[in-house]
Motif scaffolding. Structure first.
Motif, PDB file in Angstrom:
ATOM      1  N   SER B 571       0.886  -1.090  -0.014  1.00 29.77           N
ATOM      2  CA  SER B 571       0.076  -0.146   0.015  1.00 29.77           C
ATOM      3  C   SER B 571       0.821   1.116  -0.114  1.00 29.77           C
ATOM      4  CB  SER B 571      -0.928   0.122   1.334  1.00 29.77           C
ATOM      5  OG  SER B 571      -1.566   1.050   1.490  1.00 29.77           O
ATOM      6  N   GLN B 572       1.801   1.499   0.710  1.00 31.90           N
ATOM      7  CA  GLN B 572       2.807   2.476   0.778  1.00 31.90           C
ATOM      8  C   GLN B 572       3.676   2.585  -0.371  1.00 31.90           C
ATOM      9  OE1 GLN B 572       3.112   4.859   3.050  1.00 31.90           O
ATOM     10  NE2 GLN B 572       1.665   3.828   4.431  1.00 31.90           N
ATOM     11  N   ASN B 574       2.692   1.956  -3.318  1.00 29.82           N
ATOM     12  CA  ASN B 574       2.047   2.359  -4.338  1.00 29.82           C
ATOM     13  C   ASN B 574       1.101   3.591  -3.909  1.00 29.82           C
ATOM     14  OD1 ASN B 574       0.975   2.176  -7.001  1.00 29.82           O
ATOM     15  ND2 ASN B 574      -0.743   0.940  -6.412  1.00 29.82           N
ATOM     16  N   LYS B 575       1.470   4.237  -3.002  1.00 23.32           N
ATOM     17  CA  LYS B 575       0.828   5.501  -2.377  1.00 23.32           C
ATOM     18  C   LYS B 575       0.310   6.404  -3.652  1.00 23.32           C
ATOM     19  CE  LYS B 575       0.943   9.011   0.900  1.00 23.32           C
ATOM     20  NZ  LYS B 575       1.675   9.719   1.836  1.00 23.32           N
ATOM     21  N   ASP B 577       0.179   5.799  -6.496  1.00 21.50           N
ATOM     22  CA  ASP B 577      -0.972   5.056  -7.540  1.00 21.50           C
ATOM     23  C   ASP B 577      -0.112   4.858  -9.256  1.00 21.50           C
ATOM     24  OD1 ASP B 577      -2.828   3.925  -8.799  1.00 21.50           O
ATOM     25  OD2 ASP B 577      -4.201   5.240  -8.233  1.00 21.50           O
ATOM     26  N   ILE B 579      -0.606   3.447 -11.482  1.00 21.18           N
ATOM     27  CA  ILE B 579      -1.450   3.755 -12.854  1.00 21.18           C
ATOM     28  C   ILE B 579      -1.372   5.136 -13.324  1.00 21.18           C
ATOM     29  CG2 ILE B 579      -3.546   3.492 -13.771  1.00 21.18           C
ATOM     30  CD1 ILE B 579      -4.255   1.128 -11.876  1.00 21.18           C
ATOM     31  N   ASP B 580      -1.420   6.053 -12.143  1.00 19.40           N
ATOM     32  CA  ASP B 580      -1.385   7.416 -12.438  1.00 19.40           C
ATOM     33  C   ASP B 580       0.153   7.703 -13.450  1.00 19.40           C
ATOM     34  OD1 ASP B 580      -2.551   9.883 -12.489  1.00 19.40           O
ATOM     35  OD2 ASP B 580      -1.875  10.556 -10.820  1.00 19.40           O
ATOM     36  N   TYR B 583      -0.594   7.638 -16.701  1.00 22.15           N
ATOM     37  CA  TYR B 583      -1.098   8.697 -17.544  1.00 22.15           C
ATOM     38  C   TYR B 583      -0.219  10.043 -17.275  1.00 22.15           C
ATOM     39  CZ  TYR B 583      -5.466   6.227 -17.388  1.00 22.15           C
ATOM     40  OH  TYR B 583      -6.467   5.378 -17.457  1.00 22.15           O
TER      41      TYR B 583
ATOM     42  N   TYR C 161      -4.602  21.816 -12.001  1.00 24.71           N
ATOM     43  CA  TYR C 161      -4.309  20.433 -12.438  1.00 24.71           C
ATOM     44  C   TYR C 161      -5.300  19.446 -12.479  1.00 24.71           C
ATOM     45  CZ  TYR C 161      -1.956  15.888 -12.075  1.00 24.71           C
ATOM     46  OH  TYR C 161      -1.621  14.601 -12.469  1.00 24.71           O
ATOM     47  N   LYS C 165      -7.363  17.453 -15.250  1.00 25.90           N
ATOM     48  CA  LYS C 165      -7.080  16.224 -15.692  1.00 25.90           C
ATOM     49  C   LYS C 165      -8.664  15.662 -15.315  1.00 25.90           C
ATOM     50  CE  LYS C 165      -4.652  12.561 -12.913  1.00 25.90           C
ATOM     51  NZ  LYS C 165      -3.718  12.292 -12.064  1.00 25.90           N
ATOM     52  N   PHE C 169     -10.064  13.758 -18.871  1.00 33.48           N
ATOM     53  CA  PHE C 169     -10.432  12.398 -18.686  1.00 33.48           C
ATOM     54  C   PHE C 169     -12.079  12.171 -19.103  1.00 33.48           C
ATOM     55  CE2 PHE C 169      -8.044   9.200 -16.782  1.00 33.48           C
ATOM     56  CZ  PHE C 169      -6.655   9.755 -16.382  1.00 33.48           C
ATOM     57  N   VAL C 230     -10.972   0.584 -12.678  1.00 31.18           N
ATOM     58  CA  VAL C 230      -9.594   0.797 -12.053  1.00 31.18           C
ATOM     59  C   VAL C 230      -8.721   1.643 -12.993  1.00 31.18           C
ATOM     60  CG1 VAL C 230      -7.653  -0.712 -11.422  1.00 31.18           C
ATOM     61  CG2 VAL C 230      -9.126  -0.093  -9.815  1.00 31.18           C
ATOM     62  N   PRO C 231      -8.317   0.965 -14.121  1.00 32.84           N
ATOM     63  CA  PRO C 231      -7.300   1.649 -14.819  1.00 32.84           C
ATOM     64  C   PRO C 231      -7.731   3.133 -15.179  1.00 32.84           C
ATOM     65  CG  PRO C 231      -8.051  -0.260 -16.029  1.00 32.84           C
ATOM     66  CD  PRO C 231      -9.071  -0.156 -14.911  1.00 32.84           C
ATOM     67  N   PHE C 232      -9.025   3.337 -15.122  1.00 32.72           N
ATOM     68  CA  PHE C 232      -9.318   4.992 -15.583  1.00 32.72           C
ATOM     69  C   PHE C 232      -9.669   5.717 -14.267  1.00 32.72           C
ATOM     70  CE2 PHE C 232     -11.202   1.464 -18.465  1.00 32.72           C
ATOM     71  CZ  PHE C 232     -10.033   1.784 -19.464  1.00 32.72           C
ATOM     72  N   HIS C 233      -9.224   5.537 -12.975  1.00 36.57           N
ATOM     73  CA  HIS C 233      -9.932   5.920 -12.029  1.00 36.57           C
ATOM     74  C   HIS C 233      -8.792   7.111 -11.553  1.00 36.57           C
ATOM     75  CE1 HIS C 233      -6.265   3.785 -10.513  1.00 36.57           C
ATOM     76  NE2 HIS C 233      -6.272   4.559  -9.419  1.00 36.57           N
ATOM     77  N   THR C 234      -7.756   7.433 -12.172  1.00 36.97           N
ATOM     78  CA  THR C 234      -6.791   8.189 -11.396  1.00 36.97           C
ATOM     79  C   THR C 234      -7.210   9.867 -11.473  1.00 36.97           C
ATOM     80  OG1 THR C 234      -5.543   8.700 -13.511  1.00 36.97           O
ATOM     81  CG2 THR C 234      -4.881   6.733 -12.134  1.00 36.97           C
ATOM     82  N   ASP C 238      -7.487  13.063  -7.627  1.00 32.09           N
ATOM     83  CA  ASP C 238      -7.259  14.611  -7.695  1.00 32.09           C
ATOM     84  C   ASP C 238      -8.347  15.349  -7.664  1.00 32.09           C
ATOM     85  OD1 ASP C 238      -4.227  14.287  -7.675  1.00 32.09           O
ATOM     86  OD2 ASP C 238      -4.817  13.254  -9.897  1.00 32.09           O
ATOM     87  N   TYR C 292      -8.194  -3.101  -5.415  1.00 33.87           N
ATOM     88  CA  TYR C 292      -7.242  -1.819  -5.592  1.00 33.87           C
ATOM     89  C   TYR C 292      -7.250  -0.712  -4.910  1.00 33.87           C
ATOM     90  CZ  TYR C 292      -3.678   0.845  -8.175  1.00 33.87           C
ATOM     91  OH  TYR C 292      -2.534   1.489  -8.499  1.00 33.87           O
ATOM     92  N   GLN C 296      -5.338   0.921  -2.008  1.00 32.44           N
ATOM     93  CA  GLN C 296      -4.755   2.544  -2.122  1.00 32.44           C
ATOM     94  C   GLN C 296      -5.054   3.361  -0.925  1.00 32.44           C
ATOM     95  OE1 GLN C 296      -2.005   2.172  -4.365  1.00 32.44           O
ATOM     96  NE2 GLN C 296      -2.706   4.214  -4.927  1.00 32.44           N
ATOM     97  N   SER C 299      -3.352   3.529   2.217  1.00 27.27           N
ATOM     98  CA  SER C 299      -1.895   4.192   2.401  1.00 27.27           C
ATOM     99  C   SER C 299      -2.045   5.773   2.326  1.00 27.27           C
ATOM    100  CB  SER C 299      -0.901   3.869   1.222  1.00 27.27           C
ATOM    101  OG  SER C 299      -1.584   4.204   0.126  1.00 27.27           O
ATOM    102  N   GLN C 300      -3.254   6.314   2.156  1.00 31.38           N
ATOM    103  CA  GLN C 300      -3.498   7.694   1.798  1.00 31.38           C
ATOM    104  C   GLN C 300      -3.417   8.419   3.086  1.00 31.38           C
ATOM    105  OE1 GLN C 300      -3.139   9.015  -1.206  1.00 31.38           O
ATOM    106  NE2 GLN C 300      -3.228   6.610  -1.927  1.00 31.38           N
ATOM    107  N   THR C 301      -2.761   9.629   2.901  1.00 30.96           N
ATOM    108  CA  THR C 301      -3.015  10.438   4.435  1.00 30.96           C
ATOM    109  C   THR C 301      -3.832  11.757   4.153  1.00 30.96           C
ATOM    110  OG1 THR C 301      -0.706  11.682   3.505  1.00 30.96           O
ATOM    111  CG2 THR C 301      -0.493   9.838   5.152  1.00 30.96           C
ATOM    112  N   TYR C 309     -10.524   6.974  -2.876  1.00 29.16           N
ATOM    113  CA  TYR C 309     -10.184   5.889  -3.192  1.00 29.16           C
ATOM    114  C   TYR C 309     -11.090   4.838  -2.539  1.00 29.16           C
ATOM    115  CZ  TYR C 309      -5.620   6.526  -5.444  1.00 29.16           C
ATOM    116  OH  TYR C 309      -4.720   6.940  -6.168  1.00 29.16           O
TER     117      TYR C 309
END
Lengths: 102, 628, 508, 174
Positions: B571-572, B574-575, B577, B579-580, B583, C161, C165, C169, C230-234, C238, C292, C296, C299-301, C309
Motif C-alpha cells: 500500500s505504501q 503504491n501510495k 498510484d 496507474i497514474d 497517465y 491540474y 485532469k 478524462f 480501475v485503470p481509468f480512476h486516477t 485529484d 485496488y 490504495q 496508504s493515503q494521508t 479511493y
C-alpha cells in the motif's frame, strides 16, 4: 506556320518558377524575396497562358488576369509590410522577424 | 407473555439510542438508570418468557417484526426465532449482562465517558440479542457484525492511549476475516437453498445432501471460519488477549461471557449442516483441542491478570469447540453457560482488584489481597475453582466433566481428544491457581486504593453463587442424574450418541478428571506458595519456551510478517498510484512531442518555404511513383 | 411535463442566482436553495403518489417528448421510471446539502458558483431521465463543464491540474461515447432508413457482432471512466481532493452514479450480446477495483484522497453487480448507488468540516478529536461504519445483495470481492483511528459541528440508517426497471451464459 | 515564329538568372523588367496579345515601379549592397538549388513523358477574354474587386507611419 509544342512553353514556365523558388529560398532580403515571388507568379501565369493556347480557350487568359490582380494586391500589401518591418526592426532581414518561433 | 419477545432487543436499543442522543449532558444517575434499567427489564422479560416457554412446553416461537428486504427469491425478514438454544443464550446475555451493567455503574463511576460507555454496552446487548434471536442468517450476520462494532468501540473505549485504538482495530479486522468466510458461506447457502432462513435450511439440508457431501463440507468450513474469528480460536485467536485493553466489565461481558461464544452459537445453530459434513465437524473438534492446549500454555506464562483470563477464555471456548466437534451439542451449550458465569465473575473480580490497585495489571505486583479484599477473594476463589473444575462443589466440574467424558465415551470421541482435553484441564487448574496464589496470598506489594462498594460486590456474589449452583441443572448419571439442560435442548439439538460399551467407564473418567484438576491445584500450590524458587528455575531453564508461550506462540509475528507488513508495504509503495504514472507518462510524452515539433517553428521564413518546397517535391515524387 | 419543469427550475434558478449575486449573496444562496428544495418537493410528490411496486412492463411514470431537431431525429425526450425516480430523488436531496455546504465556504464569485452548481445538478438530472441519445450527450456535457469550473475556480491549491485532469478524462471518454452514439445512429438509419436518436427505437438495432462490440466499447468508455473503474480512476483522487466540499460531494454522490446509471440504462440494453461477452471482464475489473481501491485508500494521508479511493473501491461493487446479470445483484447496484452517494458524500462533508477548522487534510496531523468534537465523532462513526459495510446501515444491503447476486455468476471473483471487505475495514478504521482516537495534542480551536453542519449530516445519517433497516421501499421502486434489464440479459442464448459463469470462474 | 519563341525564352531565363544573382536591387529590377518583356513576347507568340500588353503594363510597369518607389522610400545605400553580398555568399545556394532542380526535373519529366499536343494558333483577343470574364467568371471578377479593395485598405493601414513600438513596457509616453 511552325508550331510550338506545349511542353516547351511549360518547361519555360517551370524553369522560371524554379529560378524564382531558388531565389526565395536563398535571399534574406525581404524585397528580393518579394521580387522572386513575382517571378514565380509570373511563371504560373505563363503556364496558364500555354494551357489556354493549347485548347484555344479564353479561360487561361482569364486566370492570368486573376493572377495579375492577386499579384498587384499582394505587392501592395507586401510592400506595406516591408515598410513596417523596416521601421520596426531597422533591417530588411527576414530572419530577424522570428518572434513567433516555437 | 411470549409475544413481548420483540421488546427484549428493543429495550437495550432504545437505551442506547437515548444515551447516544442525550450525550454527556445526561446526569450520571439517569444514564445509569437508563443503561441498567433497559437491560434489567429485558432480563425480567426474558425470565417471564422463559417461564412461559418452559411451562407451556413451546418448541419454538416465531415473530416477524417487519419484512427487511425481498428481492427475487430472496426474502429476509427482521424476524425472531425463539427456541431452547436461543433461550439459554438469551438468559445468559440479559442476566449476566444486567449484573455486569450494575457492576459497571460502580466501576466506571469516575470515568468521563460514563454515558458513552453505557450507550455502547446497551448497543452491544441489543446486537447480541439480535444475533441469537435471528431466524435468518442475514439478521444473524447483522448481530454478528453489530457485536463486532461494539467490541471495537469498547476495546478502544479509552481512546487516549493509541495502543488501545490499535488493539480495537486488530480485533475488528481479525474477526472480519472470519466474517468474510461466513459471508461467503451465506452466499453458497443461498445458492443451494434459495433461502437464508435457518430453520428452512436445516430442514432442507438432509433432503438435498447426503452425509459427507462436498458442498456441505465446504459450507461448514466457511461457517467455521466465521466462528473461529469471532470466538478467537486457532488461527484467528490472537486478537483476544489484546482486546483486554478495554475496561474490565467489557472484558467480562463481551470477551468472556457472550460475544466470543457467538461462534459456538453459530455452529450449534447450524448443527444440521455439520452433521452432514463429518470432516468439517472433526475439524471443529481438532481446532478446539489445539486451541485449548496452546492457549492454556500461554496462560501459564502471563503476568497480566487480565491476559491470563483472556487466554483462559480462548482455552475454555476451545473446550466448547471440542464438544461441538464430537457432537456433544448440549454439553457445549452447558459449558458455555457455566463459563459465562464463572468467567464473568473472574473478570469482574480481577477488574475490581486492578481498579483497587490503581490500574496495576501485573499480578506479581499484587499479593496478599486475601485479607484486604475478602469479598473479592472469596468470589474469585469460587470462580477459579469453577474454572479449574474442582470436583463436586463447582459448576465448572459438571460442565467440563461432561465434555471430558464425551470426548472419550462419545461415538465421535477418540483418545486424542480425550488426552488433549485432560491435559488442558490440568494446565487450566495450574494457571488458575497460580493466579489465585500469586494475587491473593503472600505479602502485600501494592497498597489497596479504594474498596469496592455494594454495587460492585453484589454482582460478584450473585455470579459466585451461580458458578457453584449452576451445575446442579445437569448432573451426570453417576451423581444424581439431573438432565434439565439436555432435556431443554433436546428438541433443538440432537443428543450425543455414546460409543458402544463405553457407558461403564464414565465413573473412571470422572475420577481421572477430578484427580487431574486437584493435582493441578497442588502443583500450583507447590510452585507458588511452598517453593516459589522452583517456578523461577523452571522459567529460566525453559526460557525460549517461556518466551514463545508468553508471546502467544508468536502468531502475531507470523501474521505481521505474512500479511500485515506485505499489505502495508504494498500500500505504501503504491501510495502515489502506479496507474497514474501511466497517465503522467502519457502527458509527458505529449508535451515532449509538442516541444520537439515546436522547435521546427523556427520563425525563419525561409525554412517554412523550404518545408513547402520539400513537401511539393515529395508529393510530386509520390504521384510519379504511385501513378507513373 | 413535470420532468421538464424540474430541469428548467434548476437552470433558471442557476441563472437567477447568478444575476442576483451582484446585489446580495445571501439572496443568491436562498434562490439556489429554494429551487433545489422545490425540485425535491416535486420528486417527493411524484414518489408519494406512486404505487409501491410498479408493474413490470408498465409505461413510464412521467414522460415529456418534444421535437427538438426533427430533421435529424433528435427529440427532447425525458421519461421517468423507478430507477430514474430514485436517482432524481437522490440528486435533488443531495443538491440541497450541496447548497447548504457552500454557505460559508464559498466567499468569492458566489453567483457564478451557484450558477455552476445548479447547472451541474440540472445536467445530472437530465442524464437520469433522458431517453434520447443526443440529449444524453448534451446533458453529459452540461454536467461536465460547470463541474470543471467548480473545481478549477473554487478548488484547493492544486486545482488547475485537477480540473484539467478531470476535464480531459471525462471529455475524451465522452467523445468516444458521442462517436458510438453517432455510429449507432447511422447503423440504425442504414438498416431501417429511419434516422433517430430515440432510445426505444435504437434498442433492437440489428448489427454485426463486431460492430456492436466496438459501439459498446464507446459507451463503456464514457461510463467506466465516470464510474470510475480501475485503470481509468486516477482523475478521481485529484478531482476529489482539490474540489471544494460541495464539488466533492456532488462528484462522489451524483456524478459517479451517472456512470453506473449509464451502464444499466444504455450500455447493457443497447448491446445485450457484447455485454454478455464483456461480462467476465467487467466483473474482473470490478473486483480489481474493489481490492485496488481499498489497498490504495489504506496508504493515503490526505483525507479527501482516502475517501476518493474508497469510492473507487465501492464503485467496483457496481461493476461486479451490473455484469453479474442477476436481479439480486442489480438491486444491490441500485442500492449501492444511493447508499454510496450518501455515505461517501457525508465523509466528504466531514473532511470539509475538518479542513475548515484545521486548514489541512492530512490525517497524520489530526488525532484525539473525540473529546472535543463528540458529535462529529459519533456522526463520523456512522458513516465510517457504513463505508465498511456494517449491517444495519444502507451500504450493507447494497454490498450484500451485490455479492449474493454475483455469486452464481462468478464464485471466485465474488469471494475475492468479499475479502476486499476486510481491506475496507482496515482503511475505514484507519480514518477513525487517525482522526478521532489517540492523544489529543493539538492547539487548534476545534468547535464541534455547527447547526448548519448538523442540518446536513444528521439527515444523511438518518437516511443511511433508515436505508439499512427499511430498504424495501427503494427496492420496490427500482424493481420494474431491474426486472426489465434482467430479462433482457436473460434472453441471450443459454450456452453463452453457461460459458459466462465458467469463464468468470476461471479469470483471476 | 519558333525561333522567336526560343530566343524570347532564352532571354527570359537569362534575365531571370541575372535577377536572382544581383546584389544591387535596382539592377535586379531592371533585369526583371527584361524578363517580363521577354515573357510578354512569349505571350504574343502563343496568341495572347492582350495578355502580352497586360504583362508589359502591369508587371513590367506598375509592379516594378511600385517596388522601385519603396526602395527609394527606404533610401537604401551602398551598405545594403554590401549586406546583400555577405548574405549571399557561401553555400546557401546548395540546398535550395538542389531542391528546386529536383522539382524542375520532376516537372520536366512529367511534361516530357506525357503526350505532346501542339499549341493551336488561334489568336484569342481581348474581346474573347472580355466575354469570358464578364460571362462565366463574373464571380471571379467581383472577388478580384474585393481583393484589390482589401489590398488597398490593407496597404494603407499597414503602411501608415505609426509610432515605433519596440516593446510595450519600453514605449515612450509623450
Amino acid at each position: 506556320m511552325e508550331t510550338i509544342a506545349v511542353e516547351y512553353g511549360l518547361v519555360l514556365a517551370g524553369t522560371l518558377f524554379a529560378l524564382g523558388l531558388i531565389s526565395v529560398l536563398v535571399r534574406r532580403n525581404v524585397i528580393f524575396m518579394l521580387i522572386s515571388v513575382e517571378i514565380m507568379l509570373n511563371a504560373a501565369g505563363l503556364a496558364f497562358i500555354v494551357a489556354g493556347a493549347r485548347w484555344g480557350q479564353a479561360d487561361g487568359q482569364v486566370m492570368f488576369i486573376f493572377i495579375v490582380t492577386m499579384a498587384a494586391a499582394e505587392v501592395s500589401v507586401g510592400l506595406a509590410l516591408i515598410l513596417q518591418i523596416y521601421h520596426q526592426l531597422k533591417t530588411l532581414d527576414s530572419d530577424a522577424a522570428d518572434k513567433m518561433k516555437g | 407473555m411470549i409475544h413481548l419477545l420483540w421488546l427484549i432487543p428493543t429495550l437495550p436499543f432504545l437505551g442506547a439510542l437515548t444515551l447516544v442522543l442525550a450525550g454527556s449532558s445526561l446526569p450520571r444517575r439517569i444514564a445509569a438508570i437508563i443503561g441498567c434499567g433497559s437491560i434489567g427489564l429485558a432480563a425480567l422479560i426474558t425470565l417471564l418468557i422463559g417461564y412461559e416457554f418452559l411451562t407451556t412446553h413451546t418448541r419454538a416461537y416465531h415473530d416477524v417484526a417487519w419484512s427487511w428486504f425481498a428481492v427475487a427469491d430472496l426474502s429476509v425478514g427482521f424476524s425472531f426465532h425463539l427456541d431452547a438454544l436461543s433461550l439459554v443464550f438469551l438468559f445468559v446475555i440479559t442476566f449476566v449482562g444486567f449484573l455486569i451493567h450494575l457492576y459497571s455503574v460502580g466501576f466506571m463511576h469516575d470515568d468521563e465517558g460514563f454515558t458513552r460507555f453505557f450507550a455502547y454496552l446497551n448497543l452491544f446487548v441489543c446486537a447480541m440479542l439480535l444475533l441469537v434471536l435471528a431466524d435468518n442468517l442475514v439478521l444473524l450476520y447483522l448481530g454478528w457484525e453489530g457485536v463486532g462494532l461494539c467490541s471495537y468501540l469498547l476495546i478502544g473505549f479509552w481512546y487516549d492511549e493509541e495502543k488501545n485504538g490499535y488493539a480495537a482495530r486488530k480485533a475488528f479486522i481479525m474477526t472480519r476475516v472470519g466474517d468474510t468466510a461466513l459471508a461467503i458461506g451465506l452466499f453458497m447457502l443461498f445458492g443451494v437453498f434459495h433461502t437464508l432462513d435457518i430453520q428452512e435450511i436445516l430442514t432442507k439440508a438432509p433432503q438435498l445432501w447426503s452425509p459427507g457431501s462436498q458442498t456441505a463440507t465446504l459450507i461448514a468450513f466457511l461457517l467455521l471460519g466465521g466462528a473461529v474469528g469471532k470466538s478467537a480460536q486457532l488461527p484467528l485467536q490472537s486478537w483476544l488477549p489484546d482486546a483486554m485493553a478495554g475496561p474490565s466489565p467489557v472484558s467480562a461481558l463481551i470477551h468472556a461471557a457472550t460475544m466470543v461464544t457467538a461462534g459456538v452459537y453459530l455452529i450449534a445453530r447450524m448443527h444440521g449442516i455439520y452433521e452432514l459434513a463429518p470432516l468439517a465437524q472433526l475439524w471443529v473438534g481438532i481446532i478446539g483441542a489445539i486451541t485449548l492446549l496452546i492457549a492454556g500454555c500461554s496462560a501459564l506464562t502471563q503476568n497480566d491478570l487480565k491476559r491470563v483470563l483472556a487466554y483462559s477464555t480462548i482455552s475454555q471456548i476451545g473446550y466448547m469447540f471440542l464438544a461441538l466437534g464430537i457432537g456433544a451439542w448440549s454439553a457445549a451449550v452447558f459449558h458455555f453457560m457455566i463459563h459465562a458465569f464463572f468467567k464473568a465473575l473472574l473478570f469482574l473480580a480481577a477488574g475490581t482488584v486492578i481498579w483497587a490497585l490503581h490500574h496495576e495489571h501485573d499480578m506479581f505486583n499484587m499479593g496478599g489481597l486475601r485479607k484486604r479484599m475478602p469479598v473479592v477473594y472469596w468470589t474469585f476463589l469460587t470462580g477459579a475453582g469453577s474454572l479449574a473444575a474442582i470436583p463436586l462443589v463447582t459448576a465448572g466440574f459438571y460442565s467440563k466433566d461432561q465434555i471430558l467424558w464425551l470426548a472419550w465415551g462419545g461415538a465421535q470421541g477418540n483418545l486424542w481428544f480425550f488426552v488433549a482435553a485432560l491435559t488442558g484441564a490440568f494446565i487450566t487448574s495450574v494457571y488458575t491457581f497460580r493466579m489465585v496464589f500469586v494475587t491473593f496470598f503472600g505479602e502485600e506489594k501494592t497498597h489497596v486504593g479504594h474498596h469496592p462498594g455494594r454495587l460492585m460486590n453484589v454482582p460478584l456474589i450473585v455470579l459466585a453463587v451461580l458458578s457453584l449452583a449452576g451445575g446442579l441443572i445437569e448432573l451426570p448419571h453417576t451423581l444424581g442424574h439431573v438432565t434439565l439442560m439436555s432435556d431443554l435442548l433436546g428438541p433443538v439439538l440432537p443428543s450425543t450418541v455414546l460409543r458402544a460399551g463405553a457407558e461403564s467407564s464414565e465413573i473412571v473418567i470422572q475420577l481421572i478428571a477430578a484427580t487431574v484438576a486437584l493435582s493441578g491445584v497442588l502443583l500450583a500450590y507447590i510452585l507458588y506458595i511452598v517453593k516459589p524458587a522452583v517456578a523461577d528455575d523452571i522459567k529460566s531453564s525453559c526460557y525460549e519456551v517461556h518466551r514463545l508461550w508468553y508471546a502467544g506462540w508468536r502468531f502475531d509475528d507470523l501474521y505481521n510478517v505474512l500479511i500485515v507488513r506485505p499489505f502495508v508495504w504494498l500500500s505504501q509503495i503504491n501510495k502515489h498510484d502506479v496507474i497514474d504514472r501511466f497517465y503522467a507518462g502519457l502527458v509527458a510524452g505529449t508535451e515532449y512531442f509538442g516541444r520537439t515539433f515546436a522547435r521546427t517553428q523556427t520563425g525563419v521564413l525561409r525554412w517554412y518555404i523550404m518545408g513547402i518546397t520539400a513537401g511539393a517535391v515529395l508529393i510530386l515524387a509520390l504521384s510519379l511513383v504511385i501513378n507513373p | 411535463m413535470i420532468l421538464l419543469w424540474m430541469i428548467v427550475i434548476l437552470m433558471a434558478g442557476g441563472v437567477l442566482a447568478g444575476i442576483v449575486a451582484t446585489w446580495s449573496t445571501v439572496w443568491c444562496r436562498i434562490i439556489a436553495l429554494t429551487s433545489v428544495i422545490l425540485d425535491t418537493l416535486l420528486i417527493g410528490w411524484i414518489w408519494a403518489g406512486q404505487e409501491v411496486s410498479l408493474q413490470p412492463g408498465a409505461t413510464w411514470i412521467a414522460e415529456v417528448n418534444l421535437p427538438w431537431i426533427p430533421s435529424f431525429g433528435i427529440s427532447f425526450h425525458l421519461a421517468l421510471d423507478g430507477l430514474s425516480l430514485l436517482m432524481l430523488a437522490l440528486t435533488f436531496f443531495l443538491g440541497i446539502f450541496a447548497v447548504l455546504l457552500s454557505w460559508n465556504e464559498i466567499q468569492y464569485r458566489t453567483g457564478f458558483f451557484h450558477f455552476n452548481l445548479l447547472w451541474v445538478l440540472a445536467g445530472i438530472a437530465g442524464v437520469f431521465v433522458t431517453l434520447d441519445l443526443f440529449l444524453l450527450y448534451f446533458f453529459w456535457e452540461v454536467m461536465l463543464i460547470p463541474m470543471y469550473f467548480l473545481i478549477g475556480i473554487w478548488g484547493h491549491a492544486n486545482r488547475q491540474y485537477a480540473a484539467y485532469k478531470f476535464f480531459i478524462f471525462t471529455q475524451a471518454s465522452g467523445l468516444l461515447m458521442l462517436l458510438a452514439i453517432l455510429g449507432l445512429y447511422f447503423v440504425h438509419g442504414n438498416q431501417t432508413s429511419v434516422y433517430t436518436f430515440e432510445y426505444s427505437d435504437l434498442l433492437n438495432t440489428p448489427m454485426s457482432a463486431d460492430l456492436a462490440r466496438w459501439l459498446m466499447l464507446g459507451f463503456l468508455a464514457a461510463f467506466l471512466v465516470k464510474l470510475p473503474v480501475v485503470p481509468f480512476h486516477t482523475w478521481l483522487p485529484d478531482a476529489h481532493s482539490e474540489a471544494p466540499t460541495a464539488g466533492s460531494f456532488i462528484l462522489a454522490g451524483l456524478m459517479l452514479k451517472t456512470g453506473a446509471y449509464g451502464l444499466i440504462r444504455f450500455a447493457l440494453p443497447l448491446f445485450p450480446g457484447p455485454a454478455v461477452e464483456f461480462a467476465p471482464w467487467g466483473m474482473l475489473l470490478g473486483t480489481v477495483g474493489i481490492v485496488y481501491g481499498a489497498v490504495q485508500a489504506f496508504s493515503q494521508t490526505d483525507l479527501k484522497r482516502l475517501v476518493a479511493y474508497t469510492s473507487v473501491s465501492h464503485m467496483g461493487f457496481v461493476m461486479l453487480g451490473v455484469f453479474a446479470f442477476t436481479e439480486i445483484a442489480l438491486q444491490g447496484v441500485v442500492m449501492q448507488m444511493i447508499t454510496h452517494a450518501i455515505s461517501t458524500g457525508a465523509l466528504f462533508v466531514l473532511a470539509g468540516a475538518l479542513y475548515e477548522r484545521m486548514h489541512t487534510r492530512d490525517i497524520l496531523q489530526m488525532g484525539g478529536f473525540w473529546k472535543r468534537t463528540p458529535f462529529m465523532a459519533t456522526v463520523s462513526l456512522v458513516f465510517v461504519m457504513a463505508s465498511l459495510g456494517l449491517p444495519g446501515l444502507g451500504n450493507f444491503i447494497a454490498e450484500f445483495l451485490t455479492l449474493l447476486g454475483a455469486w452464481p455468476a462468478s464464485p471466485v471473483l465474488t469471494a475475492i470481492a468479499t475479502a476486499g471487505l476486510v481491506a475496507a475495514t482496515a482503511y475505514s478504521l484507519r480514518i477513525m483511528q487517525k482522526i478521532f482516537l489517540g492523544k489529543d495534542s493539538h492547539t487548534h480551536v476545534l468547535p464541534d459541528l455547527s447547526l448548519r453542519e448538523k442540518l446536513i449530516l444528521v439527515p444523511l445519517a438518518v437516511v443511511i440508517i433508515m436505508l439499512g433497516l427499511f430498504p424495501q421501499r427503494v427496492i420496490d421502486t427500482a424493481r420494474a426497471t431491474v426486472e426489465i434489464s434482467d430479462k433482457q440479459q436473460n434472453t441471450t442464448p443459454v450456452p453463452v451464459r453457461g460459458m459466462l459463469s465458467e469463464k468468470g470462474g476461471n479469470h483471476e | 515564329m519558333q525561333a522567336t519563341f526560343y530566343i524570347a525564352s532564352a532571354v527570359a531565363v537569362l534575365a531571370t538568372i541575372m535577377v536572382i544573382t544581383r546584389y544591387n536591387m535596382i539592377h535586379a529590377l531592371l533585369y526583371l523588367v527584361i524578363s517580363f518583356l521577354a515573357v510578354a513576347i512569349v505571350f504574343f507568340i502563343l496568341g495572347a496579345p492582350f495578355i502580352a500588353a497586360l504583362e508589359v503594363i502591369i508587371y513590367a510597369g506598375a509592379i516594378v515601379v511600385l517596388i522601385i518607389f519603396v526602395i527609394m522610400m527606404l533610401n537604401l545605400k551602398e551598405e545594403a549592397v554590401e549586406q546583400e553580398r555577405i548574405w549571399f555568399s557561401g553555400n546557401t545556394w546548395i540546398g535550395p538549388g538542389v531542391l528546386s532542380v529536383i522539382l524542375l526535373g520532376e516537372l520536366v519529366y512529367i511534361l516530357v513523358t506525357s503526350a505532346t499536343p501542339e499549341v493551336s494558333h488561334q489568336v484569342i483577343d481581348a474581346k474573347d477574354v472580355g466575354r469570358s470574364l464578364y460571362g462565366p467568371y463574373i464571380i471571379g471578377v467581383e472577388l478580384c474587386g474585393l481583393l484589390l479593395m482589401s489590398g488597398i485598405v490593407g496597404a494603407y493601414h499597414l503602411g501608415r507611419q505609426k509610432k515605433k513600438v519596440v516593446h510595450r513596457f519600453l514605449e515612450k509616453t509623450e
